[in-house]
Design a protein around this motif. Structure first.
Motif, short mmCIF file in Angstrom:
data_model
loop_
_atom_site.label_atom_id
_atom_site.label_comp_id
_atom_site.label_asym_id
_atom_site.label_seq_id
_atom_site.Cartn_x
_atom_site.Cartn_y
_atom_site.Cartn_z
N ARG A 120 -8.14 2.68 -9.34
CA ARG A 120 -9.17 2.93 -8.70
C ARG A 120 -9.29 2.00 -7.53
O ARG A 120 -8.64 0.86 -7.55
CB ARG A 120 -10.40 2.80 -9.02
CG ARG A 120 -11.41 3.39 -10.19
CD ARG A 120 -12.65 3.24 -10.40
NE ARG A 120 -12.91 1.79 -11.40
CZ ARG A 120 -12.85 1.49 -13.18
NH1 ARG A 120 -12.72 3.20 -13.12
NH2 ARG A 120 -12.34 0.39 -12.87
N PRO A 121 -9.81 2.30 -5.75
CA PRO A 121 -9.20 1.23 -4.71
C PRO A 121 -9.81 -0.25 -5.51
O PRO A 121 -10.46 -0.55 -5.74
CB PRO A 121 -10.23 1.93 -4.02
CG PRO A 121 -9.88 2.79 -4.08
CD PRO A 121 -10.55 3.35 -5.42
N GLY A 122 -8.98 -1.27 -5.11
CA GLY A 122 -9.11 -2.58 -5.51
C GLY A 122 -8.37 -2.83 -6.64
O GLY A 122 -8.76 -4.16 -6.88
N ASP A 123 -8.01 -1.94 -7.70
CA ASP A 123 -7.20 -2.34 -8.48
C ASP A 123 -5.91 -2.46 -7.91
O ASP A 123 -5.41 -1.84 -7.09
CB ASP A 123 -6.97 -0.85 -9.51
CG ASP A 123 -7.92 -0.69 -10.57
OD1 ASP A 123 -8.98 -2.02 -10.06
OD2 ASP A 123 -7.90 0.19 -10.33
N THR A 124 -4.86 -3.73 -8.40
CA THR A 124 -3.68 -3.77 -8.55
C THR A 124 -2.87 -2.04 -8.35
O THR A 124 -2.48 -2.32 -9.18
CB THR A 124 -2.99 -5.01 -9.00
OG1 THR A 124 -4.40 -6.47 -8.54
CG2 THR A 124 -1.71 -6.34 -8.50
N VAL A 125 -1.78 -3.15 -7.13
CA VAL A 125 -0.40 -1.85 -7.77
C VAL A 125 1.04 -2.68 -7.41
O VAL A 125 1.28 -3.07 -6.68
CB VAL A 125 -0.54 -0.59 -6.81
CG1 VAL A 125 0.33 0.36 -6.68
CG2 VAL A 125 -2.38 -0.10 -6.98
N VAL A 126 2.06 -2.30 -8.40
CA VAL A 126 3.25 -1.61 -8.75
C VAL A 126 3.97 -1.10 -8.62
O VAL A 126 3.48 0.20 -9.68
CB VAL A 126 2.98 -3.66 -9.69
CG1 VAL A 126 5.16 -3.74 -9.61
CG2 VAL A 126 2.64 -4.73 -9.84
N LEU A 127 5.06 -0.97 -7.60
CA LEU A 127 5.96 0.46 -7.67
C LEU A 127 6.52 -0.02 -8.54
O LEU A 127 7.53 -0.64 -8.45
CB LEU A 127 6.41 0.15 -6.03
CG LEU A 127 7.32 1.52 -5.81
CD1 LEU A 127 6.22 3.10 -6.29
CD2 LEU A 127 7.76 1.91 -4.56
N ALA A 151 -1.31 3.00 2.21
CA ALA A 151 -2.51 3.38 1.81
C ALA A 151 -3.13 3.27 1.31
O ALA A 151 -4.41 3.42 1.12
CB ALA A 151 -1.21 4.90 1.46
N VAL A 152 -2.85 1.52 0.27
CA VAL A 152 -3.86 1.17 -0.42
C VAL A 152 -4.67 -0.20 -0.25
O VAL A 152 -4.91 -0.73 -0.57
CB VAL A 152 -3.26 1.00 -1.83
CG1 VAL A 152 -2.61 1.89 -2.33
CG2 VAL A 152 -1.53 -0.61 -1.84
N GLY A 153 -4.59 -0.26 1.14
CA GLY A 153 -4.66 -1.71 1.18
C GLY A 153 -4.33 -3.18 1.22
O GLY A 153 -4.99 -4.21 1.20
N GLY A 154 -3.06 -3.27 0.62
CA GLY A 154 -2.56 -4.18 0.25
C GLY A 154 -1.39 -4.26 -0.46
O GLY A 154 -0.64 -3.15 -0.26
N ALA A 155 -0.69 -5.84 -0.07
CA ALA A 155 1.20 -5.19 -0.41
C ALA A 155 1.42 -5.25 -1.90
O ALA A 155 0.29 -5.34 -2.59
CB ALA A 155 1.11 -7.56 -0.43
N VAL A 156 2.10 -4.17 -2.04
CA VAL A 156 2.73 -3.27 -3.30
C VAL A 156 3.29 -4.24 -4.11
O VAL A 156 5.05 -3.99 -3.06
CB VAL A 156 2.53 -2.05 -3.54
CG1 VAL A 156 3.27 -1.55 -4.60
CG2 VAL A 156 1.50 -1.04 -2.94
N PRO A 157 4.01 -4.85 -4.83
CA PRO A 157 5.73 -5.51 -5.21
C PRO A 157 6.05 -4.72 -5.84
O PRO A 157 5.97 -3.65 -6.16
CB PRO A 157 5.17 -6.36 -5.56
CG PRO A 157 3.64 -6.96 -6.06
CD PRO A 157 2.48 -5.40 -5.20
N VAL A 158 7.87 -4.59 -5.47
CA VAL A 158 8.49 -3.27 -5.87
C VAL A 158 9.02 -4.72 -7.36
O VAL A 158 9.10 -5.51 -7.77
CB VAL A 158 9.45 -3.89 -5.74
CG1 VAL A 158 10.16 -3.35 -6.70
CG2 VAL A 158 9.07 -2.52 -4.21
N GLY A 159 9.49 -3.84 -8.88
CA GLY A 159 9.75 -3.82 -10.04
C GLY A 159 11.43 -2.67 -10.04
O GLY A 159 10.46 -2.15 -9.83
#
Length: 228
Positions: A120-127, A151-159
């Motif tokens: 849900r919006p607000g949850d952290t996302v990692v690619l 799109a999610v409104g915040g930095a998405v780190p990569v792993g």
């Protein structure tokens, strides 16, 4: 490479990585079938693990052929393996299009898979990506993470799972915030060993691979049309 004319006479080949996973192979063929419903017949070739290879299929006929590398980053397989197979085949009329990714058009598919996993919006996302020893491929994954972050409104780190740093587990551990859920977006096309390994990284949820998402099919149809 020669330009192709006469779309109705073209042969179309979708090139995937290859996997020992039966569900992963089935996904590759399902993607090709979905594209074929809009373009005409599409054959599937694999550059690793199993056949037929691109050169195997190209040797079958001299028909003008459009070959689409169904890879989400432009690494060794796209930059070296695919051209090597084309050259080895001796085929006189092959057009190789751009790879599937990175492309902003895939953001919608990544978001759909995240929502299906409970994000849900607000949850952290990692690619989470399989990884590559090729720095161009790793840069492409980071480019896609940037698109997703917009799109999610915040930095998405990569792993990365296989090659590259940080690892998926380290990226998850670093990105996790107290009291906040964290989800892994799978930057993968099909099921297999590497997608299974995402579940071991400690996220609260793991998105499914992109598979036959409409955005994937639309983009592949566009890629096949690039040669006209």
């Amino acid at each position: 490479m020669a330009a192709l004319t006469g779309a109705s006479a073209e042969r179309r080949i979708l090139v995937a990585h290859g996997t020992r996973s039966s569900s992963g192979i089935a996904t590759a063929h399902a993607i090709a079938d979905a594209v074929a419903a809009r373009t005409g017949p599409v054959d599937v070739a694999f550059v690793d693990v199993r056949g037929p290879s691109p050169s195997d299929l190209l040797r079958e006929s001299d028909r003008p052929t459009v070959l689409v590398p169904a890879f989400l980053a432009v690494g060794y397989h796209v930059r070296t393996d695919v051209p090597r197979h084309v050259a080895a085949s001796g085929h006189p009329a092959v057009a190789v299009t751009a790879a599937l990714g990175p492309d902003r058009a895939l953001v919608g598919a990544l978001l759909r898979r995240l929502r299906e996993a409970g994000w849900r919006p607000g949850d952290t996302v990692v690619l989470g990506a399989t990884g590559s020893s090729d720095p161009h491929a790793r840069a492409d994954v980071r480019t896609m993470a940037g698109y997703l972050g917009e799109a999610v409104g915040g930095a998405v780190p990569v792993g990365f799972l296989a090659a590259g740093s940080p690892t998926v587990a380290d990226a998850v551990a670093t990105a996790r915030l107290p009291g906040q859920r964290l989800f892994l977006a799978a930057y993968q096309l099909a099921e297999g060993l590497f997608h299974d390994r995402l579940a071991e990284a400690g996220a609260d949820g793991v998105a499914a691979p992109l598979g036959t998402a409409p955005e994937v099919i639309d983009l592949l149809v566009d890629r096949f049309a690039q040669s006209r």
